[in-house]
Write an enzyme that holds these catalytic residues in place. Structure first.
Site, short mmCIF file in Angstrom:
data_model
loop_
_atom_site.label_atom_id
_atom_site.label_comp_id
_atom_site.label_asym_id
_atom_site.label_seq_id
_atom_site.Cartn_x
_atom_site.Cartn_y
_atom_site.Cartn_z
N LYS A 91 0.76 -1.15 -0.10
CA LYS A 91 0.07 -0.04 0.04
C LYS A 91 0.88 1.25 0.07
O LYS A 91 1.85 1.32 0.85
CB LYS A 91 -0.89 0.12 1.29
CG LYS A 91 -1.85 1.35 1.27
CD LYS A 91 -3.10 1.01 0.71
CE LYS A 91 -3.78 2.57 0.58
NZ LYS A 91 -3.60 3.23 -0.86
N GLN A 112 7.18 4.10 3.95
CA GLN A 112 5.72 3.58 3.95
C GLN A 112 5.71 2.54 4.77
O GLN A 112 4.59 2.48 5.29
CB GLN A 112 5.27 3.55 2.30
CG GLN A 112 4.02 3.81 2.24
CD GLN A 112 3.22 5.04 1.91
OE1 GLN A 112 3.69 5.82 1.19
NE2 GLN A 112 2.08 5.30 2.82
N LYS A 115 5.58 3.80 8.45
CA LYS A 115 4.46 4.36 8.42
C LYS A 115 3.06 3.60 8.71
O LYS A 115 2.12 3.92 9.39
CB LYS A 115 4.33 5.58 7.32
CG LYS A 115 3.27 6.49 7.48
CD LYS A 115 2.87 7.24 5.96
CE LYS A 115 4.13 7.99 5.38
NZ LYS A 115 3.76 8.73 4.27
N LYS A 127 5.37 1.93 -3.03
CA LYS A 127 5.49 3.25 -3.75
C LYS A 127 5.45 2.98 -5.24
O LYS A 127 6.29 2.09 -5.69
CB LYS A 127 6.47 4.23 -3.10
CG LYS A 127 5.96 5.65 -3.30
CD LYS A 127 5.10 6.17 -2.00
CE LYS A 127 4.51 7.59 -2.26
NZ LYS A 127 3.93 8.29 -1.10
N GLY A 166 -2.70 8.43 -4.41
CA GLY A 166 -2.13 9.62 -4.72
C GLY A 166 -0.90 9.97 -4.15
O GLY A 166 -0.49 9.31 -3.05
N ASP A 167 -0.14 11.08 -4.54
CA ASP A 167 0.95 11.48 -3.78
C ASP A 167 1.17 12.80 -5.00
O ASP A 167 0.29 13.35 -5.30
CB ASP A 167 2.29 10.56 -3.91
CG ASP A 167 3.38 11.04 -3.08
OD1 ASP A 167 3.12 10.86 -1.81
OD2 ASP A 167 4.44 11.61 -3.39
N THR A 210 -4.63 13.70 5.21
CA THR A 210 -3.11 13.91 5.69
C THR A 210 -3.04 15.11 6.34
O THR A 210 -2.22 15.32 7.33
CB THR A 210 -2.25 13.97 4.30
OG1 THR A 210 -2.57 12.70 3.15
CG2 THR A 210 -0.66 13.64 4.53
N ASN A 241 -2.28 18.94 -1.90
CA ASN A 241 -3.43 18.39 -1.11
C ASN A 241 -2.94 18.58 0.44
O ASN A 241 -3.92 18.93 1.04
CB ASN A 241 -3.42 16.98 -1.53
CG ASN A 241 -4.33 16.15 -0.54
OD1 ASN A 241 -3.73 15.45 0.22
ND2 ASN A 241 -5.60 16.39 -1.05
P1 NDP Z 1 0.44 17.83 -4.46
O1 NDP Z 1 0.91 17.42 -5.74
O2 NDP Z 1 -0.74 17.93 -4.41
O3 NDP Z 1 1.43 19.29 -4.00
C1 NDP Z 1 2.68 19.24 -4.09
C2 NDP Z 1 3.07 20.42 -3.64
O4 NDP Z 1 4.46 21.05 -3.32
C3 NDP Z 1 2.97 21.81 -4.60
O5 NDP Z 1 2.76 23.01 -4.05
C4 NDP Z 1 4.10 21.67 -5.50
O6 NDP Z 1 4.39 22.82 -6.26
C5 NDP Z 1 5.18 21.50 -4.23
N1 NDP Z 1 6.24 20.85 -4.73
C6 NDP Z 1 6.40 19.69 -5.29
N2 NDP Z 1 7.41 19.39 -5.70
C7 NDP Z 1 8.35 20.29 -5.25
C8 NDP Z 1 9.70 20.56 -5.47
N3 NDP Z 1 10.63 19.81 -6.02
N4 NDP Z 1 10.22 21.61 -4.76
C9 NDP Z 1 9.39 22.65 -4.32
N5 NDP Z 1 8.06 22.31 -4.02
C10 NDP Z 1 7.41 21.21 -4.61
O7 NDP Z 1 1.23 16.79 -3.52
P2 NDP Z 1 0.83 16.32 -2.16
O8 NDP Z 1 0.30 17.54 -1.27
O9 NDP Z 1 -0.18 14.96 -2.16
O10 NDP Z 1 2.31 15.91 -1.32
C11 NDP Z 1 2.94 16.78 -0.75
C12 NDP Z 1 3.96 16.03 0.22
O11 NDP Z 1 3.23 15.26 1.05
C13 NDP Z 1 4.92 14.94 -0.71
O12 NDP Z 1 6.03 14.82 0.12
C14 NDP Z 1 4.05 13.88 -0.47
O13 NDP Z 1 4.90 12.72 -0.54
C15 NDP Z 1 3.70 13.85 0.93
N6 NDP Z 1 2.41 13.25 1.22
C16 NDP Z 1 1.24 12.89 0.62
C17 NDP Z 1 0.12 12.36 1.06
C18 NDP Z 1 -1.25 12.23 0.45
O14 NDP Z 1 -2.01 11.79 0.82
N7 NDP Z 1 -1.26 13.05 -0.61
C19 NDP Z 1 0.34 11.67 2.46
C20 NDP Z 1 1.51 11.65 3.24
C21 NDP Z 1 2.62 12.38 2.54
P3 NDP Z 1 4.04 22.85 -7.73
O15 NDP Z 1 2.60 23.14 -7.89
O16 NDP Z 1 4.80 24.23 -8.14
O17 NDP Z 1 4.76 21.82 -8.21
O1 2IT Z 2 2.95 9.08 1.58
C1 2IT Z 2 1.90 8.73 1.72
O2 2IT Z 2 1.52 8.18 2.62
C2 2IT Z 2 0.92 8.84 0.77
N1 2IT Z 2 1.14 9.45 -0.48
C3 2IT Z 2 -0.55 8.27 0.62
C4 2IT Z 2 -0.55 6.67 0.53
C5 2IT Z 2 -1.85 6.07 0.60
O3 2IT Z 2 -1.85 4.74 0.02
O4 2IT Z 2 -2.83 6.82 0.93
#
Ligand code: NDP
Ligand code: 2IT
Length: 446
Positions: A91, A112, A115, A127, A166-167, A210, A241
């Site tokens: 997952k 992961q 976590k 992943k 997603g991520d 998250t 997100n």
């Molecule tokens: P999104 O794609 O929704 O948003 C990513 C954000 O981070 C955007 O604002 C983006 O800017 C910025 N960003 C991405 N890459 C870079 C970079 N290389 N340098 C600077 N800014 C960057 O992703 P999420 O919000 O889902 O994910 C954000 C983080 O949270 C990641 O590390 C992800 O692994 C982690 N995460 C996500 C989960 C989820 O459920 N979605 C769960 C747990 C962790 P721009 O729009 O300019 O690209």
């Molecule tokens: O980093 C993370 O925990 C996620 N991107 C969410 C993974 C998931 O299966 O919901």
């Protein structure tokens, strides 16, 4: 023995995974935390539990050919690293970003595993993703890419085998296209992906989970310092997100969000950021954060995303990407009076930055504990899919809160038991490790 153990593990991991810097970094941190546990439990060493954990069970790399709107053929690379099925089906999310290569997917998959163990739900770790860049692509191009990606991925996943989500770069739109193609290829309607739309099996709260979970976790960190969110200034990096819903919950609890960013730069407003505008720009229009200042002239925009850590705050929630806070940024945060850091992104602080926070008396919530609310709610989505039922928003939110509280307690307890009271990095690594280790020991050498 501890140092010898870490050195030996790292020697093998770096030799076997050359150039995968982020993966080495993630392994090193966990190895340093669990060395003391392995020292006290010779069976863990004899059964090579950690040595097995750092080698993914399966790594899949595949070609993703698709046609753009001009009729030109594009080729991307797809990945799925199925790291551990010790406590449940694989997952973890999918990331679509041009920086994606095997080392990024492996670091995320490794994190992961621990976590997911901390969530107390029965899910293993994985992943995946691609170096595809969704920025500037039409909906039709994103759809064709997702379909091409699923044309290979579908044979490796399943609701009891591997459940992606997603991520970065993969949200509701992409999950919809991926799900449609999986359904067509397999002629099944199952809970094979999470983060689905509410109309076809998604769970309430998954979108917010998250970010909300992060704030629930940091609430416990604040309570330990007899503080609440009321009136505090918070910097949230990113505007995706995780960032948006962390900011939303922090605001609901009385905090002021004074800065947010994207990969281009950051906006700051000491009077507080208006999240409706951020949502319109980022979620609806898929625009850039700099457009925010057109709607709110009191806010300022600065180029370059790293500058965000110079904005004074009491709480920092890095929620964009890995290694976004280095030692220098960490020092600046401490100097400006930051009391707590909660990691919304995966591995957003470098090892040097973490050291600065811990030495500086900053309460530090590491990613694999603090951002586990997303995957935990994915597990709740799987549960609802299996039961063919949907829970209410309040019911899922209450479960999420319970889970985050439980993760916090597990981390505290493990840290204390192993002589690192209050260190949630060590606590999270040890608690996650022990759960996976026990399952592996019970299941034999497989
Ligand atoms: P999104 O794609 O929704 O948003 C990513 C954000 O981070 C955007 O604002 C983006 O800017 C910025 N960003 C991405 N890459 C870079 C970079 N290389 N340098 C600077 N800014 C960057 O992703 P999420 O919000 O889902 O994910 C954000 C983080 O949270 C990641 O590390 C992800 O692994 C982690 N995460 C996500 C989960 C989820 O459920 N979605 C769960 C747990 C962790 P721009 O729009 O300019 O690209
Ligand atoms: O980093 C993370 O925990 C996620 N991107 C969410 C993974 C998931 O299966 O919901």
């Amino acid at each position: 023995m501890s140092k010898a153990f870490v050195d030996k593990v790292m020697e093998t991991v770096t030799a076997r995974n050359p150039g995968e810097r982020e993966f080495h970094q993630a392994v090193q941190e966990v190895a340093e935390s669990v060395a003391v546990v392995i020292e006290k439990n010779p069976a863990l060493a004899r059964l090579k539990i950690f040595e097995r954990m750092v080698e993914p069970e399966r790594q899949i790399i595949f070609r993703v050919p698709w046609t753009d709107d001009k009729g030109e053929i594009q080729v991307n690379r797809g990945f799925r690293v199925q790291f551990s099925s010790a406590i449940g089906p694989y997952k973890g999310g999918l990331r679509f970003h041009p920086s994606v290569y095997l080392g990024i997917i492996k670091f995320l998959g490794f994190e992961q595993v621990f976590k997911n163990a901390l969530t107390t739900t029965p899910i293993g770790g994985a992943k995946g993703g691609s170096d595809f860049d969704p920025k500037g692509k039409s909906d039709a191009e994103v759809m064709r890419f997702c379909q091409a990606f699923m044309n290979e991925l579908f044979r490796h996943i399943g609701p009891d085998t591997d459940i992606p989500a997603g991520d970065i770069g993969v949200g509701g739109r992409e999950i919809g296209f991926l799900y449609g193609q999986y359904k067509k290829l397999t002629n099944t309607f199952t809970g094979v992906l999470t983060g689905k739309g509410l109309e076809y099996g998604g769970s309430l709260v998954r979108t917010e989970a998250t970010g909300y979970g992060l704030v629930y976790f940091v609430t416990r960190m604040l309570e330990a310092r007899s503080k609440s969110w009321k009136g505090l200034d918070v910097v949230v990096s990113g505007s995706g997100n995780v960032a948006i819903y962390a900011a939303e919950k922090a605001q609901q609890l009385g905090a002021r969000i004074v800065a947010m960013s994207d990969s281009g730069g950051y906006i700051a407003d000491s009077k507080g950021i208006n999240l409706d505008t951020v949502k319109r720009i980022k979620e609806v229009e898929r625009g850039r954060i700099k457009e925010y200042v057109q709607a709110h002239p009191s806010a300022t925009y600065a180029e370059g995303c790293r500058g965000i850590w110079s904005v004074p705050c009491t709480i920092a929630l890095p929620s964009a990407t890995e290694n976004e806070i280095d030692e220098k940024s960490a020092r600046l945060l401490v100097k400006n009076g930051c009391l707590a850091v909660g990691e919304g992104a995966n591995m957003p602080s470098t090892p040097e930055a973490i050291e600065v926070f811990l030495d500086g008396g900053v309460s530090f919530g590491p990613a694999k504990a603090a951002n586990a609310g997303g995957v935990a709610t994915s597990a709740l989505e799987m549960c609802q899919n299996s039961m063919r039922l949907s829970w209410t928003f309040d019911e899922v939110d209450a479960r999420l809160k319970l889970i985050m509280n439980n993760i916090y307690d597990q981390c505290q307890k493990a840290a204390e038991t192993y002589g690192a009271k209050g260190n949630l990095v060590v606590g999270a690594n040890i608690a996650g490790f022990l759960k996976v280790a026990r399952a592996m020991m019970a299941q034999g050498v497989v």
